[in-house]
Design a protein around this motif. Structure first.
Motif, short mmCIF file in Angstrom:
data_model
loop_
_atom_site.label_atom_id
_atom_site.label_comp_id
_atom_site.label_asym_id
_atom_site.label_seq_id
_atom_site.Cartn_x
_atom_site.Cartn_y
_atom_site.Cartn_z
N VAL A 58 0.84 -1.21 0.00
CA VAL A 58 0.00 0.00 0.00
C VAL A 58 0.87 1.25 0.00
CG1 VAL A 58 -1.65 1.35 1.36
CG2 VAL A 58 -1.99 -1.12 1.08
N VAL A 59 1.93 1.25 0.82
CA VAL A 59 2.83 2.41 0.88
C VAL A 59 3.53 2.62 -0.46
CG1 VAL A 59 4.98 3.28 1.89
CG2 VAL A 59 3.16 2.39 3.37
N LEU A 60 3.93 1.54 -1.12
CA LEU A 60 4.57 1.67 -2.44
C LEU A 60 3.63 2.28 -3.46
CD1 LEU A 60 6.86 -1.42 -3.20
CD2 LEU A 60 7.43 1.00 -3.36
N VAL A 61 2.36 1.88 -3.42
CA VAL A 61 1.38 2.52 -4.31
C VAL A 61 1.34 4.02 -4.05
CG1 VAL A 61 -1.08 2.73 -4.86
CG2 VAL A 61 -0.06 0.47 -4.61
N GLY A 62 1.36 4.40 -2.78
CA GLY A 62 1.29 5.82 -2.41
C GLY A 62 2.52 6.61 -2.80
N THR A 63 3.70 5.99 -2.76
CA THR A 63 4.93 6.74 -3.03
C THR A 63 5.34 6.74 -4.50
OG1 THR A 63 6.29 4.79 -2.54
CG2 THR A 63 5.84 6.30 -0.72
N CYS A 64 4.62 5.99 -5.33
CA CYS A 64 4.93 5.99 -6.76
C CYS A 64 4.34 7.24 -7.44
CB CYS A 64 4.38 4.73 -7.43
SG CYS A 64 5.48 3.30 -7.24
N PRO A 65 4.86 7.61 -8.60
CA PRO A 65 4.34 8.80 -9.30
C PRO A 65 2.99 8.54 -9.93
CG PRO A 65 5.95 7.67 -10.67
CD PRO A 65 5.96 6.97 -9.33
N GLY A 66 2.42 9.57 -10.53
CA GLY A 66 1.17 9.40 -11.26
C GLY A 66 1.41 8.60 -12.53
N GLY A 67 0.35 8.01 -13.07
CA GLY A 67 0.46 7.24 -14.30
C GLY A 67 -0.23 7.92 -15.46
N THR A 68 -0.03 7.36 -16.66
CA THR A 68 -0.61 7.98 -17.85
C THR A 68 -2.14 7.88 -17.87
OG1 THR A 68 -0.21 5.90 -19.03
CG2 THR A 68 1.44 7.64 -19.29
#
Length: 329
Positions: free
Chosen positions: A105-115
């Motif tokens: 869940v934290v990795l989802v939050g810390t990743c950038p936005g997607g196309t």
């Protein structure tokens, strides 16, 4: 063929859900996605293909907005890397998630936005230029900010290598995007032709990642009793809401607020899945939040666009434009 690819892009949200269901019902058909073929990791390769496609859609002038509207971009990127990581950590604590799901869940939050956020912003009639610029800038910052923020949030409790994650993002994200930019600059006609097909290729690649991750974690997912689905939905929807509120508080126009809302709420969850598989190898369930988020945020994004276009925009956007004209007069 172009029509077929257009349909894949148009109904990507439905396709993603279908692949998620297939991963649950016929898992043995998709486990190869998270394995190696000829010594090459399939999942990382699929992510590279997605990022290459993103690179061919970008242009150096997309980054000119950073100079023209630096405050908008700065607020947007800060929102991206403050709101979603904070929400992820708080939700993980509130629902008492185990270490593996917390990491995911934290990795989802810390990743950038997607196309996908760019498509949904366009459908919502938001500020597309701002959305594209935010996606581009947050992606370029991700090799530094994603490992750094992840370490700050969970590094004391869950061991992983931030420098290794930095290099993974360089390999999976930055190099393919740069290759895509190079193709667009050196072979513009080829890049233009590819844009008819690459979005569909990316949609299929993300759908395969979803099915593969769900397939290998199927038994553990059943045991979570839907808690992780609830966390993902809360994470995504609160991201939309807080992104919009922050935009309005900071004085952004209605269209800019739409862009910020969508950009904050929709994440590059495919990247989160890939990083979880690479850096939390002893925790297979860490890949699940990203896979579920990938399917869910396309459904919620399409629903959000429908709400904006049919209900909110007609009521608030014209009134704001009239007010702006009156103040200038």
């Amino acid at each position: 063929m172009k029509t077929f690819c257009h349909l894949i892009g148009k109904y990507f949200g439905i396709i993603a859900v279908v692949f998620l269901i297939l991963g649950m019902t016929v898992p043995d058909s998709f486990k190869w996605v998270v394995g190696n073929i000829g010594g090459i990791p399939v999942l990382s390769t699929l992510l590279g293909v997605i990022m290459f496609g993103m690179g061919t859609t970008l242009n150096l002038r997309d980054f000119a907005l950073v100079l023209k509207r630096p405050v908008d971009v700065f607020v947007g990127v800060c929102a991206q890397y403050l709101i979603m990581p904070s929400l992820a950590f708080l939700l993980a604590m509130a629902f008492n998630l185990d270490p593996a799901l917390t990491a995911g869940v934290v990795l989802v939050g810390t990743c950038p936005g997607g196309t996908s956020s760019n498509v949904i912003t366009f459908m919502s009639k938001g500020d597309l230029a701002l959305s594209v610029t935010m996606t581009s800038v947050s992606t370029l910052l991700s090799p530094i900010l994603t490992p750094l923020i992840t370490y700050q949030l969970i590094g004391q409790k869950i061991a992983f290598d931030p420098l290794g994650m930095f290099w993974s993002i360089i390999q999976i994200v930055i190099i393919p995007i740069c290759l895509g930019l190079a193709v667009k600059a050196l072979l513009p006609k080829l890049a233009e032709q590819a844009t008819d097909y690459l979005p569909a290729v990316s949609a299929i690649a993300i759908s395969l990642i979803i099915a593969g991750v769900i397939a290998v974690s199927r038994d553990n997912i059943v045991k979570t009793s839907g808690i992780i689905l609830l966390v993902v939905i809360c994470h995504n929807c609160l991201g939309y809401l807080l992104g919009f509120i922050l935009a309005r508080i900071t004085g952004m126009s209605w269209k800019k607020a739409i862009a910020l809302s969508v950009e904050v709420g929709m994440q590059n969850s495919g990247l989160a899945t890939g990083l979880a598989k690479t850096h939390f190898t002893s925790m297979p369930m860490a890949t699940v939040p990203g896979a579920i988020f990938s399917a869910w945020h396309n459904i919620s994004g399409a629903l959000l666009a429908w709400i904006f276009v049919n209900f909110l925009n007609p009521k608030y956007a014209p009134a704001e434009e009239e007010e702006s004209v009156s103040s200038q007069a």
